[in-house]
Write an enzyme that holds these catalytic residues in place. Structure first.
Site, PDB file in Angstrom:
ATOM      1  CG  LEU A 136      -2.021  -1.067   1.327  1.00 43.14           C
ATOM      2  CD1 LEU A 136      -2.701  -1.240   2.732  1.00 43.14           C
ATOM      3  CD2 LEU A 136      -2.903  -1.110  -0.021  1.00 43.14           C
ATOM      4  N   GLY A 137       1.917   1.482  -0.735  1.00 41.81           N
ATOM      5  CA  GLY A 137       2.631   2.383  -0.939  1.00 41.81           C
ATOM      6  C   GLY A 137       1.926   3.425  -1.730  1.00 41.81           C
ATOM      7  CG  MET A 161       2.405   3.711  -7.891  1.00 37.50           C
ATOM      8  SD  MET A 161       1.789   5.170  -8.928  1.00 37.50           S
ATOM      9  CE  MET A 161       1.217   3.762 -10.265  1.00 37.50           C
ATOM     10  N   GLY A 162       0.035   1.613  -4.822  1.00 34.23           N
ATOM     11  CA  GLY A 162      -0.825   0.556  -4.226  1.00 34.23           C
ATOM     12  C   GLY A 162      -1.905   1.165  -3.649  1.00 34.23           C
ATOM     13  CG  ASN A 197       8.113   0.153 -12.261  1.00 34.13           C
ATOM     14  OD1 ASN A 197       7.184  -0.149 -13.108  1.00 34.13           O
ATOM     15  ND2 ASN A 197       8.248   1.453 -11.797  1.00 34.13           N
ATOM     16  CB  SER A 232       2.518   4.144 -17.124  1.00 34.14           C
ATOM     17  OG  SER A 232       2.835   5.467 -17.382  1.00 34.14           O
ATOM     18  N   GLY A 233       1.336   6.163 -14.917  1.00 34.43           N
ATOM     19  CA  GLY A 233       0.327   7.356 -14.410  1.00 34.43           C
ATOM     20  C   GLY A 233       0.592   7.871 -13.013  1.00 34.43           C
ATOM     21  CE  LYS A 257       5.461   2.068 -15.591  1.00 33.47           C
ATOM     22  NZ  LYS A 257       6.544   2.199 -15.102  1.00 33.47           N
ATOM     23  CG  HIS A 312       6.122   3.893 -19.939  1.00 34.48           C
ATOM     24  ND1 HIS A 312       6.722   4.440 -18.796  1.00 34.48           N
ATOM     25  CD2 HIS A 312       5.146   4.602 -20.382  1.00 34.48           C
ATOM     26  CE1 HIS A 312       5.962   5.355 -18.457  1.00 34.48           C
ATOM     27  NE2 HIS A 312       4.937   5.434 -19.467  1.00 34.48           N
ATOM     28  CG  ASN A 313       9.538   3.855 -16.553  1.00 31.94           C
ATOM     29  OD1 ASN A 313       8.453   3.858 -16.958  1.00 31.94           O
ATOM     30  ND2 ASN A 313       9.600   3.087 -15.154  1.00 31.94           N
ATOM     31  CD  GLU A 357       9.031   8.398 -16.784  1.00 34.26           C
ATOM     32  OE1 GLU A 357       9.700   8.324 -15.990  1.00 34.26           O
ATOM     33  OE2 GLU A 357       7.765   7.739 -16.843  1.00 34.26           O
TER      34      GLU A 357
END
Length: 294
Positions: free
Chosen positions: A8-9, A11-12, A87, A113-114, A163, A166-167, A170
Site C-alpha cells: 500500500l505504497g 501507487m498501491g 516495476n 503507468s500514470g 513498461k 516506456h520508462n 520517459e
C-alpha cells in the site's frame, strides 16, 4: 470482483481506493500500519479469498517480490493467480512465471503507468501473461485503467518489458525538455519560463503531460531553488540501456539521459547543467510524487 492486494505504497494505496470506490472487494495487507489495511497477516488475506484466488503485488522490485512469492506459494492452490504490478525486471518476471507454472499457480506481469494520480483515478496498464487469463480478468483491467488505457501485450514478461521501454523513453523525453528549459533560461530574452511552457503546451508538436508538469513547477518557482540538482533514479532506465545492448539496438538518447542522471550529483546546482537537472527532478516530483526537495 474480490482480490487480495499486498503493498500500500503511493501507487498501491491509490489503486485499492479506486477499486473499492467501484464496488470491488479488496482484501489489503501492508507491512506497516495503513488506513486501507484490513487484515493483519498474509495468511489471513489468503484465507478471505475464494478460489480461484487473485493476489496483486504492488512491491518494490527485487528480493522483496521473491520473498512474498515464497510465502504465497505455501498458501495458494493450483489455479490461483498472482499478479505483479510493480516495476520488476521483465526477465525476473519470466523466471517467476516459469517457477509458479510448475506449481500450477498462474502469474501475470502488469506495467502500471500514470503515477499516484493515475493509480487513484485510472492508470495505463501494460499486461503480460496467458491470453485466457487476461480475458478472464477483463473486469479487473477495466476497473483499474483509465478508458481504453489497457492492453494485452503477450506472454509473461511482455508487460514489464513494455513498461521498462516506456520508462526509458520517459528518461529521454524528460532530458530533452529539461535541456530546452536550461537553454531558454540562459538566453538574454528574459523569458517568463512558465509562460513559454504554457504556450508550448497549446497545440504545439511537443504538447504533452510532461510539458504541462514543467509549466506547473516553473509557475511555482522559476528558479527551482529548493529542487535537487542530483536526480534520483529507480533502475528502469539502466535496464533499458542494458537490454538494448543485449539485443544489439543502439539507443543513444536513452543512454545519454541515463548517464546524465548517474553523474548529476557532480553538476553545479548554480550552473545551467544544474538547472537542467533540477527540471528533471521537478518533473519526477510532479508525475511520480518522488521526493525531490533539497
Amino acid at each position: 470482483m474480490k482480490l487480495g492486494f499486498i503493498g500500500l505504497g503511493k501507487m498501491g494505496a491509490g489503486m485499492v481506493e479506486h477499486l473499492r470506490e467501484q464496488g470491488h472487494e479488496v482484501v489489503a495487507w501492508n507491512r506497516s500500519l495503513h488506513a486501507l489495511k484490513n487484515v493483519e497477516t498474509v495468511e489471513e488475506l489468503v484465507s478471505r479469498l475464494e478460489a480461484p484466488r487473485v493476489v496483486w503485488l504492488m512491491l518494490p522490485n527485487g528480493e522483496v517480490v521473491d520473498e512474498f512469492l515464497q510465502k504465497l506459494v505455501k498458501l495458494l492452490d493450483r489455479g490461483d493467480m498472482i499478479i505483479d504490478g510493480g516495476n520488476s525486471l521483465y526477465s525476473e518476471s519470466q523466471r517467476r512465471g516459469k517457477d509458479l507454472n510448475k506449481l500450477g499457480i498462474k502469474f501475470m506481469d502488469v506495467g502500471v503507468s500514470g503515477g499516484p494520480s493515475g493509480a487513484r483515478n485510472g492508470a495505463c496498464l501494460m499486461i503480460g501473461g496467458e491470453k485466457a487469463d487476461y480475458e478472464r480478468l477483463e473486469e479487473l483491467w477495466q476497473a483499474l485503467a483509465a478508458p481504453k488505457a489497457y492492453a494485452y501485450l503477450g506472454k509473461v514478461g511482455a508487460g514489464h518489458f513494455a513498461k521498462m521501454v516506456h520508462n526509458g523513453i520517459e528518461y529521454g523525453m524528460m532530458e530533452a525538455i529539461a535541456e530546452g528549459a536550461a537553454l531558454l533560461r540562459s538566453a538574454d530574452f528574459g523569458y517568463q519560463m512558465a509562460e513559454v511552457f504554457r504556450i508550448y503546451n497549446q497545440r504545439s508538436v511537443i504538447e504533452s503531460r510532461l510539458v504541462g508538469w514543467v509549466q506547473e513547477a516553473l509557475a511555482e518557482d522559476e528558479s527551482l531553488k529548493d529542487i535537487s540538482a542530483a536526480i534520483a533514479r529507480t533502475g528502469e532506465g539502466e535496464w533499458t540501456v542494458k537490454t538494448a545492448g543485449e539485443l544489439g539496438v543502439d539507443v543513444p538518447v536513452i543512454k545519454k539521459s541515463f548517464e546524465v542522471r548517474v553523474n548529476s550529483d557532480k553538476d553545479d546546482p548554480c550552473h545551467a547543467d544544474g538547472y537542467r537537472n533540477k527540471v528533471v527532478s521537478a518533473l519526477r516530483g510532479k508525475f511520480g510524487g518522488h521526493q525531490v526537495k533539497t
